[in-house]
Design a protein around this motif. Structure first.
Motif, PDB file in Angstrom:
ATOM      1  N   MET A  95      36.246-102.647 -58.094  1.00  0.00           N
ATOM      2  CA  MET A  95      35.108-103.086 -58.861  1.00  0.00           C
ATOM      3  C   MET A  95      34.491-101.887 -59.573  1.00  0.00           C
ATOM      4  SD  MET A  95      35.001-106.288 -58.462  1.00  0.00           S
ATOM      5  CE  MET A  95      33.430-106.968 -58.860  1.00  0.00           C
ATOM      6  N   GLY A  96      33.374-102.117 -60.180  1.00  0.00           N
ATOM      7  CA  GLY A  96      32.699-101.044 -60.879  1.00  0.00           C
ATOM      8  C   GLY A  96      32.861-101.152 -62.379  1.00  0.00           C
ATOM      9  N   ARG A  97      32.367-100.154 -63.033  1.00  0.00           N
ATOM     10  CA  ARG A  97      32.389-100.133 -64.490  1.00  0.00           C
ATOM     11  C   ARG A  97      33.810 -99.841 -64.990  1.00  0.00           C
ATOM     12  NH1 ARG A  97      27.959 -98.737 -68.234  1.00  0.00           N
ATOM     13  NH2 ARG A  97      28.946 -98.245 -70.210  1.00  0.00           N
ATOM     14  N   PRO A  98      34.280-100.559 -66.010  1.00  0.00           N
ATOM     15  CA  PRO A  98      35.623-100.303 -66.553  1.00  0.00           C
ATOM     16  C   PRO A  98      35.698 -98.919 -67.200  1.00  0.00           C
ATOM     17  CG  PRO A  98      34.721-102.367 -67.403  1.00  0.00           C
ATOM     18  CD  PRO A  98      33.632-101.696 -66.653  1.00  0.00           C
ATOM     19  N   SER A  99      36.852 -98.316 -67.153  1.00  0.00           N
ATOM     20  CA  SER A  99      37.051 -97.005 -67.753  1.00  0.00           C
ATOM     21  C   SER A  99      36.926 -97.082 -69.273  1.00  0.00           C
ATOM     22  CB  SER A  99      38.436 -96.469 -67.411  1.00  0.00           C
ATOM     23  OG  SER A  99      38.549 -96.250 -66.036  1.00  0.00           O
ATOM     24  N   THR A 100      36.376 -96.016 -69.841  1.00  0.00           N
ATOM     25  CA  THR A 100      36.250 -95.933 -71.289  1.00  0.00           C
ATOM     26  C   THR A 100      37.603 -95.642 -71.918  1.00  0.00           C
ATOM     27  OG1 THR A 100      34.030 -95.073 -71.004  1.00  0.00           O
ATOM     28  CG2 THR A 100      35.015 -94.791 -73.159  1.00  0.00           C
ATOM     29  N   LEU A 101      38.389 -94.805 -71.242  1.00  0.00           N
ATOM     30  CA  LEU A 101      39.706 -94.420 -71.743  1.00  0.00           C
ATOM     31  C   LEU A 101      40.797 -95.119 -70.943  1.00  0.00           C
ATOM     32  CD1 LEU A 101      39.192 -90.556 -72.041  1.00  0.00           C
ATOM     33  CD2 LEU A 101      39.093 -92.234 -73.875  1.00  0.00           C
ATOM     34  N   THR A 102      41.863 -95.468 -71.616  1.00  0.00           N
ATOM     35  CA  THR A 102      43.017 -96.026 -70.915  1.00  0.00           C
ATOM     36  C   THR A 102      43.752 -94.886 -70.203  1.00  0.00           C
ATOM     37  OG1 THR A 102      44.531 -95.711 -72.772  1.00  0.00           O
ATOM     38  CG2 THR A 102      43.291 -97.786 -72.711  1.00  0.00           C
ATOM     39  N   ARG A 103      44.650 -95.232 -69.331  1.00  0.00           N
ATOM     40  CA  ARG A 103      45.427 -94.209 -68.620  1.00  0.00           C
ATOM     41  C   ARG A 103      46.210 -93.362 -69.622  1.00  0.00           C
ATOM     42  NH1 ARG A 103      46.211 -92.424 -64.022  1.00  0.00           N
ATOM     43  NH2 ARG A 103      45.631 -94.244 -62.849  1.00  0.00           N
ATOM     44  N   HIS A 104      46.767 -94.000 -70.644  1.00  0.00           N
ATOM     45  CA  HIS A 104      47.530 -93.275 -71.660  1.00  0.00           C
ATOM     46  C   HIS A 104      46.629 -92.279 -72.387  1.00  0.00           C
ATOM     47  CE1 HIS A 104      50.506 -92.435 -74.719  1.00  0.00           C
ATOM     48  NE2 HIS A 104      49.605 -92.708 -75.649  1.00  0.00           N
ATOM     49  N   GLN A 105      45.423 -92.694 -72.743  1.00  0.00           N
ATOM     50  CA  GLN A 105      44.487 -91.797 -73.424  1.00  0.00           C
ATOM     51  C   GLN A 105      44.093 -90.634 -72.523  1.00  0.00           C
ATOM     52  OE1 GLN A 105      41.565 -94.796 -74.396  1.00  0.00           O
ATOM     53  NE2 GLN A 105      42.073 -94.675 -76.590  1.00  0.00           N
ATOM     54  N   ARG A 106      43.851 -90.916 -71.243  1.00  0.00           N
ATOM     55  CA  ARG A 106      43.513 -89.841 -70.284  1.00  0.00           C
ATOM     56  C   ARG A 106      44.652 -88.833 -70.207  1.00  0.00           C
ATOM     57  NH1 ARG A 106      40.046 -90.179 -65.863  1.00  0.00           N
ATOM     58  NH2 ARG A 106      41.736 -89.319 -64.619  1.00  0.00           N
ATOM     59  N   ASP A 107      45.883 -89.330 -70.082  1.00  0.00           N
ATOM     60  CA  ASP A 107      47.043 -88.439 -69.998  1.00  0.00           C
ATOM     61  C   ASP A 107      47.192 -87.609 -71.265  1.00  0.00           C
ATOM     62  OD1 ASP A 107      47.547 -89.488 -67.501  1.00  0.00           O
ATOM     63  OD2 ASP A 107      49.164 -90.814 -68.176  1.00  0.00           O
ATOM     64  N   GLU A 108      47.013 -88.249 -72.413  1.00  0.00           N
ATOM     65  CA  GLU A 108      47.119 -87.547 -73.691  1.00  0.00           C
ATOM     66  C   GLU A 108      46.043 -86.460 -73.808  1.00  0.00           C
ATOM     67  OE1 GLU A 108      46.741 -88.605 -78.439  1.00  0.00           O
ATOM     68  OE2 GLU A 108      47.316 -90.199 -77.049  1.00  0.00           O
ATOM     69  N   ALA A 109      44.834 -86.787 -73.384  1.00  0.00           N
ATOM     70  CA  ALA A 109      43.736 -85.823 -73.442  1.00  0.00           C
ATOM     71  C   ALA A 109      44.014 -84.630 -72.531  1.00  0.00           C
ATOM     72  CB  ALA A 109      42.419 -86.491 -73.055  1.00  0.00           C
ATOM     73  N   LEU A 110      44.479 -84.895 -71.329  1.00  0.00           N
ATOM     74  CA  LEU A 110      44.759 -83.808 -70.383  1.00  0.00           C
ATOM     75  C   LEU A 110      45.892 -82.920 -70.878  1.00  0.00           C
ATOM     76  CD1 LEU A 110      44.386 -85.720 -67.017  1.00  0.00           C
ATOM     77  CD2 LEU A 110      42.852 -83.976 -67.954  1.00  0.00           C
ATOM     78  N   GLN A 111      46.918 -83.514 -71.468  1.00  0.00           N
ATOM     79  CA  GLN A 111      48.025 -82.724 -72.012  1.00  0.00           C
ATOM     80  C   GLN A 111      47.538 -81.837 -73.148  1.00  0.00           C
ATOM     81  OE1 GLN A 111      51.069 -85.510 -73.113  1.00  0.00           O
ATOM     82  NE2 GLN A 111      51.721 -85.879 -71.002  1.00  0.00           N
ATOM     83  N   ALA A 112      46.704 -82.376 -74.022  1.00  0.00           N
ATOM     84  CA  ALA A 112      46.191 -81.591 -75.147  1.00  0.00           C
ATOM     85  C   ALA A 112      45.305 -80.453 -74.658  1.00  0.00           C
ATOM     86  CB  ALA A 112      45.423 -82.495 -76.107  1.00  0.00           C
ATOM     87  N   LEU A 113      44.489 -80.707 -73.648  1.00  0.00           N
ATOM     88  CA  LEU A 113      43.637 -79.647 -73.103  1.00  0.00           C
ATOM     89  C   LEU A 113      44.474 -78.562 -72.431  1.00  0.00           C
ATOM     90  CD1 LEU A 113      40.709 -81.750 -71.597  1.00  0.00           C
ATOM     91  CD2 LEU A 113      40.592 -80.183 -73.551  1.00  0.00           C
ATOM     92  N   ASP A 114      45.464 -78.978 -71.652  1.00  0.00           N
ATOM     93  CA  ASP A 114      46.332 -78.010 -70.966  1.00  0.00           C
ATOM     94  C   ASP A 114      47.118 -77.165 -71.950  1.00  0.00           C
ATOM     95  OD1 ASP A 114      45.460 -78.832 -68.488  1.00  0.00           O
ATOM     96  OD2 ASP A 114      47.198 -80.126 -68.099  1.00  0.00           O
TER      97      ASP A 114
END
Length: 51
Positions: free
Chosen positions: A1-20
Motif C-alpha cells: 500500500m502507500g503512495r504510488p511511485s512517481t517514477l517507473t522502475r525503468h525510469q529509476r534504473d535509467e536515472a541511476l545509470q545516468a548518475l553513475d
C-alpha cells in the motif's frame, strides 16, 4: 500500500545509470522525467544505502 511511485522502475534504473556514468545531473534528470530534483535525490540516496 502507500503512495504510488512517481517514477517507473525503468525510469529509476535509467536515472541511476545516468548518475553513475556521469552523463546527467540530478537537475537534468528531474527535467527529463518531469519530477522534482528532490525525487531524483531520494532515488539516488535509496540506491546508495544498503537496504
Amino acid at each position: 500500500m502507500g503512495r504510488p511511485s512517481t517514477l517507473t522502475r525503468h525510469q529509476r534504473d535509467e536515472a541511476l545509470q545516468a548518475l553513475d556514468a556521469g552523463t546527467a545531473t540530478q537537475a537534468d534528470l528531474a527535467r527529463r522525467f518531469n519530477v522534482s530534483q528532490a525525487t531524483i535525490s531520494r532515488v539516488a540516496k535509496s540506491a546508495a544505502s544498503p537496504a
